[in-house]
Structures are given as structure tokens and as C-alpha cells.
Write an enzyme that holds these catalytic residues in place. Structure first.
Site, PDB file in Angstrom:
ATOM      1  N   HIS A  17       0.847  -1.209   0.000  1.00 15.97           N
ATOM      2  CA  HIS A  17       0.000   0.000   0.000  1.00 15.97           C
ATOM      3  C   HIS A  17       0.873   1.246   0.000  1.00 15.97           C
ATOM      4  CE1 HIS A  17      -2.997  -2.663   2.361  1.00 15.97           C
ATOM      5  NE2 HIS A  17      -3.504  -2.522   1.143  1.00 15.97           N
ATOM      6  N   LYS A  41     -17.177  -6.282   7.893  1.00 13.37           N
ATOM      7  CA  LYS A  41     -15.883  -6.849   8.270  1.00 13.37           C
ATOM      8  C   LYS A  41     -15.616  -6.576   9.747  1.00 13.37           C
ATOM      9  CE  LYS A  41     -13.431  -6.593   3.858  1.00 13.37           C
ATOM     10  NZ  LYS A  41     -12.221  -6.074   3.181  1.00 13.37           N
ATOM     11  N   ARG A  90      -2.412  -6.327  -7.772  1.00 11.75           N
ATOM     12  CA  ARG A  90      -1.346  -7.298  -7.561  1.00 11.75           C
ATOM     13  C   ARG A  90      -1.355  -8.386  -8.616  1.00 11.75           C
ATOM     14  NH1 ARG A  90      -3.232  -8.735  -1.637  1.00 11.75           N
ATOM     15  NH2 ARG A  90      -5.110  -8.645  -2.887  1.00 11.75           N
ATOM     16  N   SER A 129      -2.998  -7.498   3.530  1.00 14.21           N
ATOM     17  CA  SER A 129      -3.189  -7.219   4.953  1.00 14.21           C
ATOM     18  C   SER A 129      -3.573  -8.488   5.704  1.00 14.21           C
ATOM     19  CB  SER A 129      -4.281  -6.149   5.145  1.00 14.21           C
ATOM     20  OG  SER A 129      -3.874  -4.923   4.610  1.00 14.21           O
TER      21      SER A 129
END
Length: 159
Positions: A17, A41, A90, A129
Site C-alpha cells: 500500500h 468486516k 497485484r 493485509s
């Protein structure tokens, strides 16, 4: 003036990030890192903690600011006058997900807002993460995977 948003949960902010932030900050006048509050979440860190951690990590980047928001990204973009949204990629899987989201958001934006995709540095293409949290929780070394200030907080919280 180019005002860009780089949004995500950033739970925690990783070096991947951070790499996107560093690169994106060079081609906009103002870059806001938008910490998304997602009620679906259960984050490790509260949005307030994440904002504070990120502010510390980017304190030497004068055109980078940090904020938090909930709800639709497009609503936040419209309300705050962004003309660019930065998305990090990614892999092709990321691209497939991100292109659908970008196309949906393009229908909701009030003004012309460009979505700009930045490929992550190959050194961080494996990094997420979730993976950082799991490795740390299981006692692994995450040094070099997150900014130093976040490393200290995570080691204290997860070990």
C-alpha cells in the site's frame, strides 16, 4: 488541480500500500488515503486506529492526507470533489474485481472521475493485509512487510 483518492480497509497498511501511495502522490496535487469503515468486516484495528497509524506512516509526504468514511466509495468521491481514484493491482484476479467496481462507480460519479490502476511493485505482489495479520498472529516475522510504526503496534497487539 488533481485531487486523488486511494481507498481501502488498510487493516493494516502494508509496504505494498505504501508503495502505491508513494508513487501516486507524485502525479497528483493532493492524495487522500480513505480508510473504509465496512460494517460487514471485523477489522483488527478500529478506523480511528488505522487513520492514526497511516498518518504516522505518511507524515513525510506533504500532499498526502488521511480520512475515513463509510458507505459507497462513489458517494464519498462525489461529496469531496475527487477527480481521480487510485486502485492498486497485484494480479489478474485483482484486475477482474477492480474493473467491475470501477465501471459501476463510473455510472454513479457525478463528474468525470478517472480510475487509475497502478500495478504493485513485484517485491510486494504477494502481500495482503490478511496475510500479514495471519503471519504475525502465528508468530512469524513481518518486519519489512509493514511500516515500522505499524510493526510495533501489531507485535504488541497480536503476540
Amino acid at each position: 488541480m488533481i485531487k486523488a483518492l486511494y481507498a481501502g480497509s488498510f487493516d493494516p497498511l502494508t509496504r505494498g500500500h505504501e508503495n502505491i501511495v508513494t508513487r501516486a502522490s507524485k502525479f497528483c496535487d493532493e492524495l487522500v488515503i480513505g480508510v473504509i469503515e465496512n460494517p460487514q468486516k471485523t477489522p483488527l484495528f478500529s478506523s480511528k486506529e488505522r487513520v492514526e497509524q497511516i498518518r504516522e506512516a505518511v507524515k513525510d509526504m506533504p500532499n498526502v492526507k488521511v480520512d475515513s468514511f463509510s458507505g459507497l466509495l462513489a458517494d464519498y468521491v462525489n461529496k469531496n470533489g475527487f477527480n481521480m481514484v487510485i486502485r492498486g493491482l497485484r494480479s489478474m484476479l485483482d484486475f477482474d474485481n477492480e474493473i467491475q467496481m470501477a465501471q459501476m462507480n463510473a455510472k454513479i460519479y457525478k463528474e468525470n472521475v478517472e480510475t487509475v490502476f497502478l500495478m504493485t511493485d513485484p517485491a510486494y505482489s504477494f502481500l495482503s493485509s490478511s496475510m500479514v495479520k495471519e503471519v504475525c498472529f502465528l508468530g512469524g516475522d513481518i518486519k519489512g512487510l509493514v511500516p515500522e510504526n505499524i510493526l510495533l503496534v501489531m507485535e504488541g497487539k497480536l503476540k
